[in-house]
Design an enzyme around this catalytic site. Structure first.
Site, PDB file in Angstrom:
ATOM      1  N   GLU A 217     -35.843  66.870   4.116  1.00 23.58           N
ATOM      2  CA  GLU A 217     -37.028  67.346   3.401  1.00 23.58           C
ATOM      3  C   GLU A 217     -38.295  67.254   4.249  1.00 23.58           C
ATOM      4  OE1 GLU A 217     -36.557  68.837   0.860  1.00 23.58           O
ATOM      5  OE2 GLU A 217     -34.982  67.948  -0.370  1.00 23.58           O
TER       6      GLU A 217
ATOM      7  N   HIS B  60     -31.668  58.627   2.720  1.00 28.71           N
ATOM      8  CA  HIS B  60     -30.682  59.604   2.241  1.00 28.71           C
ATOM      9  C   HIS B  60     -29.486  58.863   1.666  1.00 28.71           C
ATOM     10  CE1 HIS B  60     -27.946  63.071   2.241  1.00 28.71           C
ATOM     11  NE2 HIS B  60     -29.033  63.818   2.318  1.00 28.71           N
TER      12      HIS B  60
HETATM   13  C1  LIG Z   1     -33.200  59.897  -0.864  1.00 26.34           C
HETATM   14  C2  LIG Z   1     -33.126  58.633  -1.697  1.00 26.34           C
HETATM   15  C3  LIG Z   1     -33.284  59.007  -3.192  1.00 26.34           C
HETATM   16  C4  LIG Z   1     -31.783  57.920  -1.456  1.00 26.34           C
HETATM   17  O1  LIG Z   1     -31.735  56.866  -2.305  1.00 26.34           O
HETATM   18  P1  LIG Z   1     -30.548  55.813  -2.400  1.00 26.34           P
HETATM   19  O2  LIG Z   1     -29.440  56.125  -1.501  1.00 26.34           O
HETATM   20  O3  LIG Z   1     -30.224  55.667  -3.831  1.00 26.34           O
HETATM   21  O4  LIG Z   1     -31.250  54.513  -1.812  1.00 26.34           O
HETATM   22  P2  LIG Z   1     -31.858  53.374  -2.694  1.00 26.34           P
HETATM   23  O5  LIG Z   1     -32.740  53.966  -3.742  1.00 26.34           O
HETATM   24  O6  LIG Z   1     -30.732  52.493  -3.132  1.00 26.34           O
HETATM   25  O7  LIG Z   1     -32.776  52.595  -1.648  1.00 26.34           O
HETATM   26  C5  LIG Z   1     -32.314  51.514  -0.825  1.00 26.34           C
HETATM   27  C6  LIG Z   1     -33.527  50.679  -0.396  1.00 26.34           C
HETATM   28  O8  LIG Z   1     -34.335  51.458   0.495  1.00 26.34           O
HETATM   29  C7  LIG Z   1     -35.632  51.666  -0.050  1.00 26.34           C
HETATM   30  N1  LIG Z   1     -36.002  53.053   0.195  1.00 26.34           N
HETATM   31  C8  LIG Z   1     -35.182  54.127   0.147  1.00 26.34           C
HETATM   32  N2  LIG Z   1     -35.869  55.229   0.488  1.00 26.34           N
HETATM   33  C9  LIG Z   1     -37.126  54.840   0.739  1.00 26.34           C
HETATM   34  C10 LIG Z   1     -38.287  55.522   1.126  1.00 26.34           C
HETATM   35  N3  LIG Z   1     -38.277  56.853   1.320  1.00 26.34           N
HETATM   36  N4  LIG Z   1     -39.425  54.833   1.278  1.00 26.34           N
HETATM   37  C11 LIG Z   1     -39.441  53.504   1.085  1.00 26.34           C
HETATM   38  N5  LIG Z   1     -38.362  52.784   0.731  1.00 26.34           N
HETATM   39  C12 LIG Z   1     -37.230  53.452   0.555  1.00 26.34           C
HETATM   40  C13 LIG Z   1     -35.512  51.384  -1.536  1.00 26.34           C
HETATM   41  O9  LIG Z   1     -36.741  50.963  -2.066  1.00 26.34           O
HETATM   42  C14 LIG Z   1     -34.472  50.303  -1.535  1.00 26.34           C
HETATM   43  O10 LIG Z   1     -35.103  49.118  -1.168  1.00 26.34           O
HETATM   44  P3  LIG Z   1     -34.702  47.716  -1.848  1.00 26.34           P
HETATM   45  O11 LIG Z   1     -33.306  47.440  -1.312  1.00 26.34           O
HETATM   46  O12 LIG Z   1     -35.749  46.773  -1.369  1.00 26.34           O
HETATM   47  O13 LIG Z   1     -34.713  47.925  -3.335  1.00 26.34           O
HETATM   48  C15 LIG Z   1     -34.278  57.677  -1.280  1.00 26.34           C
HETATM   49  O14 LIG Z   1     -34.139  57.327   0.083  1.00 26.34           O
HETATM   50  C16 LIG Z   1     -35.662  58.241  -1.564  1.00 26.34           C
HETATM   51  O15 LIG Z   1     -36.169  58.101  -2.671  1.00 26.34           O
HETATM   52  N6  LIG Z   1     -36.299  58.878  -0.541  1.00 26.34           N
HETATM   53  C17 LIG Z   1     -37.630  59.440  -0.732  1.00 26.34           C
HETATM   54  C18 LIG Z   1     -37.542  60.798  -1.428  1.00 26.34           C
HETATM   55  C19 LIG Z   1     -36.932  61.873  -0.526  1.00 26.34           C
HETATM   56  O16 LIG Z   1     -37.267  61.990   0.650  1.00 26.34           O
HETATM   57  N7  LIG Z   1     -36.064  62.685  -1.132  1.00 26.34           N
HETATM   58  C20 LIG Z   1     -35.373  63.744  -0.429  1.00 26.34           C
HETATM   59  C21 LIG Z   1     -33.950  63.361  -0.134  1.00 26.34           C
HETATM   60  S1  LIG Z   1     -33.107  64.554   0.839  1.00 26.34           S
END
Ligand SMILES: CC(C)(COP(=O)(O)OP(=O)(O)OC[C@H]1O[C@@H](n2cnc3c(N)ncnc32)[C@H](O)[C@@H]1OP(=O)(O)O)[C@@H](O)C(=O)NCCC(=O)NCCS
Length: 380
Positions: A317, A264
């Protein structure tokens, strides 16, 4: 060589997406990402999810206090009185192709209804009138696309139960009503999320309440906001059984995929809504819960091992999908059902915005040229 004007604000160090920018003051909800707390008007989400109806939360967000008995019964009567569908809106829904996404059908119905129903400044009465109709619009479209006739609301059923009844024609089980009610309570507001910000921007122009809601539905539709929960269901369906979970999750991570329902932007601990939704999912579908819980535990362990220090926990979610599926909703109804809850937050924010309004009009940092030599069309 291009130059920028001296009036252009200097380009600040920013991660983009207005991250960290405070765009409004609000007394509606507070999101504490590190502590994993969510508060509506002073009350923790845990008390509200366990002990209040969605109607009480509507009252809380619109009037600023929880209703007493008399206020609640008057409020419920007012909501029931608004459960009507103008023939023109029904015709619009009938005319939509069955392949229309329910979120598009909802946006269209709300807009059509607003065109003939809303006059004047945003008010609690208008918020109530539009919120009362979201389940009607959605359920009517859902039945029509399946070749079934829409049903009449039942006045003895509350918002959550009436929605399930309108979809299926069956009075739902208590566990389903309780689960959906908690879901609607938990998703009603969440700080300055993208759709709420959208609603506030439109309201700040002194446009009508329905224009602001229609814009917010558009913002919620995107996969980076409300448009992705059915992907959790796809993941669980692909895993299928407990024995497959370990290899499936390892394989997904080995291919650089993200595990749906984890991580998140704001919460760096478990999303407080996940705790409540987990318990509601267990009550609504004890059998289906076994696989979901197993996948969750394995995913958390794998993320900890393979992404150390990223603080990836269960988000809203994951169990939203499990719960909504358990109460009988199909995947493409998940996002519009989220809208059915969040419309309460949107309208509360719209009312808060218009109460102390100032046009929301930020600036852009222009990075293009300013001194190009103009050539008339005949010379270009
Ligand atoms: C929710 C979300 C978009 C937040 O993203 P964010 O704050 O921008 O976090 P980042 O994209 O910078 O991710 C940070 C690190 O964690 C990893 N990561 C984040 N969420 C992950 C997940 N669900 N599964 C695997 N790895 C994940 C990223 O690959 C990244 O790794 P890295 O440092 O090796 O590149 C992200 O966690 C995600 O895509 N989750 C899955 C989709 C989801 O559940 N969406 C509903 C959200 S309420």
């Amino acid at each position: 060589m291009s130059t920028t004007t001296s009036e252009t604000p200097s380009h600040k160090e920013s991660k983009g997406g207005l991250e960290g920018i405070v765009a409004a003051t609000t007394a509606l909800s507070k999101v504490e990402g590190t502590a994993g707390r969510l508060i509506y008007c002073g009350y923790t989400i845990h008390d509200l999810a366990r002990k209040t109806s969605f109607e009480e939360v509507m009252h809380l967000l619109w009037f600023g206090h929880l209703p007493n008995h008399k206020e609640l019964s008057d409020f419920k009567l007012a909501l029931v009185a608004e459960r009507t569908m103008p023939p023109m809106v029904m015709q619009v829904l009938r005319d939509l192709p069955a392949s229309t996404e329910p979120m598009d059908a909802l946006r269209t119905a709300v807009s059509a209804w607003g065109a003939i129903s809303i006059k004047g400044h945003p008010s609690i009465e208008q918020a109530l009138a539009v919120t009362a109709r979201f389940p009607l619009f959605l359920a009517a479209f859902h039945r029509l696309r399946r070749g079934q006739e829409p049903l009449e609301s039942r006045s003895e059923l509350d918002h959550a139960a009436n929605y399930l009844y309108l979809l299926t024609g069956q009075v739902p089980k208590d566990e389903y009503i309780k689960g959906l009610n908690a879901y609607l309570v938990l998703l009603a507001d969440h700080g300055m999320n993208a759709s709420t910000f959208t609603a506030r921007v439109v309201a700040s122009t002194e446009a009508d309440i329905v224009s602001a809601i229609v814009a917010a539905i558009g913002a919620l539709k995107g996969p980076l906001h409300g448009g992705a929960p059915s992907k959790v269901l796809d993941m669980l369906n692909a895993i299928g059984m407990v024995d497959n979970a370990d290899s499936w999750l390892h394989n997904a991570l080995a291919h650089g995929e993200r595990l749906m329902g984890f991580g998140h932007r704001v919460y760096k601990t478990e999303d407080p809504r996940a705790e409540e939704l987990r318990e509601m999912s267990r009550l609504a579908d004890p059998q289906g819960f076994v696989l979901a819980r197993h996948v969750e535990e394995l995913a958390l362990a794998l993320l900890e091992e393979q992404k150390p220090g990223r603080r990836l926990y269960t988000n809203v979610e994951f169990y939203s999908a499990v719960l909504l599926a358990a109460v009988g909703l199909i995947g493409d109804l998940f996002t519009p059902t989220f809208a059915m809850s969040r419309v309460v937050g949107w309208t509360a924010h719209i009312l808060e915005q218009v109460h102390h309004n100032r046009l929301i009009r930020p600036e852009a940092d222009y990075i293009g040229p300013t001194d190009l030599h103009f050539l008339p069309l005949s010379e270009r």
